[in-house]
Write a protein that holds these residues in place. Sequence first.
Motif, PDB file in Angstrom:
ATOM      1  N   HIS A 633       0.881  -1.185   0.067  1.00 25.85           N
ATOM      2  CA  HIS A 633      -0.021  -0.074  -0.108  1.00 25.85           C
ATOM      3  C   HIS A 633       1.045   1.376  -0.273  1.00 25.85           C
ATOM      4  CE1 HIS A 633       0.941   0.738   4.494  1.00 25.85           C
ATOM      5  NE2 HIS A 633       0.988  -0.534   4.425  1.00 25.85           N
ATOM      6  N   GLY A 634       0.279   2.487  -0.429  1.00 23.11           N
ATOM      7  CA  GLY A 634       1.073   3.630  -0.518  1.00 23.11           C
ATOM      8  C   GLY A 634       0.929   4.391  -1.620  1.00 23.11           C
ATOM      9  N   GLY A 635       0.150   3.814  -2.684  1.00 26.71           N
ATOM     10  CA  GLY A 635      -0.114   4.702  -3.793  1.00 26.71           C
ATOM     11  C   GLY A 635      -1.564   4.278  -4.253  1.00 26.71           C
ATOM     12  N   LEU A 636      -1.989   4.396  -5.589  1.00 20.79           N
ATOM     13  CA  LEU A 636      -3.169   4.248  -6.133  1.00 20.79           C
ATOM     14  C   LEU A 636      -3.049   2.849  -6.638  1.00 20.79           C
ATOM     15  CD1 LEU A 636      -4.050   7.629  -8.010  1.00 20.79           C
ATOM     16  CD2 LEU A 636      -5.139   6.730  -5.729  1.00 20.79           C
ATOM     17  N   GLY A 637      -4.331   2.117  -6.682  1.00 20.67           N
ATOM     18  CA  GLY A 637      -4.487   0.857  -7.274  1.00 20.67           C
ATOM     19  C   GLY A 637      -5.125  -0.149  -6.454  1.00 20.67           C
ATOM     20  N   GLY A 638      -6.527  -0.378  -6.667  1.00 21.65           N
ATOM     21  CA  GLY A 638      -6.925  -1.573  -6.012  1.00 21.65           C
ATOM     22  C   GLY A 638      -7.232  -1.799  -4.524  1.00 21.65           C
ATOM     23  N   GLU A 639      -7.548  -2.780  -3.864  1.00 23.37           N
ATOM     24  CA  GLU A 639      -7.870  -2.570  -2.525  1.00 23.37           C
ATOM     25  C   GLU A 639      -7.100  -1.781  -1.635  1.00 23.37           C
ATOM     26  OE1 GLU A 639      -8.373  -6.625  -1.349  1.00 23.37           O
ATOM     27  OE2 GLU A 639      -9.011  -7.508  -2.910  1.00 23.37           O
ATOM     28  N   GLN A 640      -5.888  -1.303  -1.775  1.00 22.50           N
ATOM     29  CA  GLN A 640      -5.380  -0.501  -0.795  1.00 22.50           C
ATOM     30  C   GLN A 640      -5.874   0.706  -0.881  1.00 22.50           C
ATOM     31  OE1 GLN A 640      -1.302   0.985  -2.319  1.00 22.50           O
ATOM     32  NE2 GLN A 640      -1.920   0.659  -4.163  1.00 22.50           N
ATOM     33  N   SER A 641      -6.733   1.306  -1.666  1.00 20.97           N
ATOM     34  CA  SER A 641      -7.303   2.457  -1.614  1.00 20.97           C
ATOM     35  C   SER A 641      -8.735   2.604  -0.660  1.00 20.97           C
ATOM     36  CB  SER A 641      -7.465   3.192  -2.996  1.00 20.97           C
ATOM     37  OG  SER A 641      -6.253   3.331  -3.379  1.00 20.97           O
ATOM     38  N   TYR A 642      -9.117   1.246  -0.391  1.00 21.07           N
ATOM     39  CA  TYR A 642     -10.396   1.239   0.150  1.00 21.07           C
ATOM     40  C   TYR A 642     -10.490   0.582   1.660  1.00 21.07           C
ATOM     41  CZ  TYR A 642     -12.014   3.108  -4.468  1.00 21.07           C
ATOM     42  OH  TYR A 642     -12.032   3.832  -5.531  1.00 21.07           O
ATOM     43  N   PRO A 643     -10.048   1.467   2.559  1.00 13.57           N
ATOM     44  CA  PRO A 643     -10.390   0.909   3.934  1.00 13.57           C
ATOM     45  C   PRO A 643     -11.853   0.926   4.343  1.00 13.57           C
ATOM     46  CG  PRO A 643      -9.454   3.109   3.955  1.00 13.57           C
ATOM     47  CD  PRO A 643      -9.610   2.832   2.648  1.00 13.57           C
ATOM     48  N   PHE A 644     -12.142   0.647   5.773  1.00 10.71           N
ATOM     49  CA  PHE A 644     -13.480   0.522   6.129  1.00 10.71           C
ATOM     50  C   PHE A 644     -13.854   1.167   7.385  1.00 10.71           C
ATOM     51  CE2 PHE A 644     -11.806  -2.731   8.572  1.00 10.71           C
ATOM     52  CZ  PHE A 644     -12.148  -2.784   9.594  1.00 10.71           C
ATOM     53  N   LEU A 645     -15.190   1.668   7.617  1.00  5.02           N
ATOM     54  CA  LEU A 645     -15.700   2.241   8.863  1.00  5.02           C
ATOM     55  C   LEU A 645     -16.707   1.118   9.390  1.00  5.02           C
ATOM     56  CD1 LEU A 645     -15.820   6.089   8.795  1.00  5.02           C
ATOM     57  CD2 LEU A 645     -14.722   4.776  10.334  1.00  5.02           C
TER      58      LEU A 645
END
Length: 747
Positions: A633-645
């Motif tokens: 994780h660290g940039g754009l692309g895929g699941e790394q950009s979508y955490p949850f609440l």
Amino acid sequence: MGERRWRTAGGALLRVIVVWAVSTLTMLALAAILPDFKLQSPGGDSITRSALTAAWGAGVFGLLSALVWPVLVRALLLVSALVLGLLVFFLNGSLLLIALRLVPDGSAAVAPETAVVVAAVMSAVASATSTALAVRDDNAYRRRLSRLADRRRRRRGERIGGSAPPGTVFLQLDGVGHAVLVQAVEDGLMPTVARWLDESHRLTHWRTDWSSQTGASQLGILHGSNHDVPGFRWYEKDTGRIMVSNRPASAAELQRRAVERTRDAGLLSLDGASRGNLFSGGADQLALVLSVAARRGRANRSRAGYFAYFSDPANSVRTAVSFVAEVAREIGQSVRSRLRGDLPRTGRGGLYPFIRAFATVVERDVVVTAVMGDMLAGRTAVYADLVAYDEVAHHSGPHSRDAAKVLESIDRAVALIAKVAEHAPRSYRIVLLSDHGQSPGETFAGAYGLTLRDLVRAGCGLPVSRRAGRTRSGAEARDAARDALRSALHRPVGDEDAAERPAGGSDPVVLASGNLGLISFPGLPGRLSREQIDRRHPALLHTLAGHPGIGFLLVRSERHGSVVLARDGAAGIVELPLAALDGTGPLAAFGPGAADAVRRTDSFPHVADIMVNSMYDPGSGRVHAFEEQIGSHGGLGGEQSYPFLLAPREFSDPVADGGELAGAEQVHEVLRCWLGEALGDAHAPQVPLGDAHAPQVPLGDAHAPQVPPGAEHGPQAPPGAAEDPRPAAPAGEAFPASRRAGQDKNE
């Protein structure tokens, strides 16, 4: 009620008797083995007599340990961990010598050096026995914590009645993406989370900034600003140093800048506790907080979290055994992965098994225990980070069986915290959230045989080493383990940043943040333009933009402002003005909001001369990390950009209007709004400038930093946030009104 009390008292008495009996047998066994340890008089005694002597000695030793040890530990908090580790053995031995001197007939005798060994073995056996008896007795454990917390409240003169408004616990599951959480629930790995989703909680995803890593996300969540955090590590030309988010000195500086920018102490400024985080959030109660780890003396209360936990012998034994088991588990899993021929795969040798065990066992145990203590002490707001999944997923993959096992253990920790809440002096609402997800994929070096640094040097016409360079990992737990140890030893932990300075010369500085690369030219002031780079290194930008492992570049152009360079099929490399980009073009594959995230980062003062994002395959979700990570994780692309609440439904819906939470700063506003809803208007959190862990910034400072361009991507107001829930400032105090929960959308 009376029957229950008798049953509880009977169970406690039974445990004491069993531990006493085991200790007696241990002492008899040691007396038979060790030549300098005797339980008989010189003339010899019967077995019964020796057993009575052992029972007496074991009982007195246990009593002295129970009465004297807590006092000694409190005093030893003032010394370093190294001194404490040495003193533990001698003090234990001294207690045993005293216990044997108190044996009535004086038949017991032991040499001083042997007493150290006997005391250590007996303490370990007694603790292990007590732990084994209590491991299934959650009620006994919670009652013990409740009594400790009650005594702590009485010492502080606090009274928390049943009419107190609910407290809030924020548990950050580091690196657990929205999709991973949903899949874990479907697979039955997280039954506690599944039950909450069915009965009481609402699940929402949010989108990170371009820098999808803990430093940027947690700074924004806890302090309301992650402005000028372009990556996990980046080079600052004005200071000549490299900032690294999980270095104590850098974390302290980032927190200082955020507080200066927002004039806000942080999310936890009202009776809050920060546990296992990079930043304090303005909390007064700290444990394992990196931004204060470089401090020495009494001001660094973060270090006390370790001592407070390990002062309980049962905790020490349980965690030590689990630590060894986790090291063995990692070695076994790594060997099986190699035998199966799993691909992609990264190195998991060296110190990594111990670093993983620290993240998944030591830090988890200390943080979870601290959170339970905070709840039983009735604190208003608690924010804690559990880093176990993130560390394992980096090396085993975010969807691996190894990572799935960690999710199961995290769910058990969440369940234990929820059970402890039943004994707290106030009700608690528990919020689960994550700071980012992880995207799978083979490393850039593994896929193409060279690192990003090698590619940059080749494009600049500089020599490239034939040996494959290994890029340092940005996993949070790696440096956290090292710095925690250095902090516990009272050694300075901020000095490593001095080494994070590039050597002199004009060679480019190439830094990696997952699948985000940052390239700077230290010998040239200011942010270089595309034209300047082309004049000095004509082949560099085309070499980078044309590489199949790279998705796009961000550079500044003298003619068009900032531009994105990317491959466009038959058209070759195209240059597109960043200001005109929308949901189409080379950034379309990276998801909605990608262009906005890039534009925001482009406005940062310390953005790199060249920002590089790896390729992303929407079909497989793969990226190529520029570090040694197969989950990144660290940039754009895929699941790394979508955490949850995941929050109780009593709280307002953060996306009731059908929109999307975009950026960590917006999540901060939502959490502030929820704190206000939990406490009510009369008790909503105030935001004083008197944060002991942050600089004082007077209101109306003419030199205060201004809000940068791109802030139009700030938070949308959640329902119920139309008015500032905080009370007016008392006379003589000033509370800034600029960080209102859910307001100031265009701030």
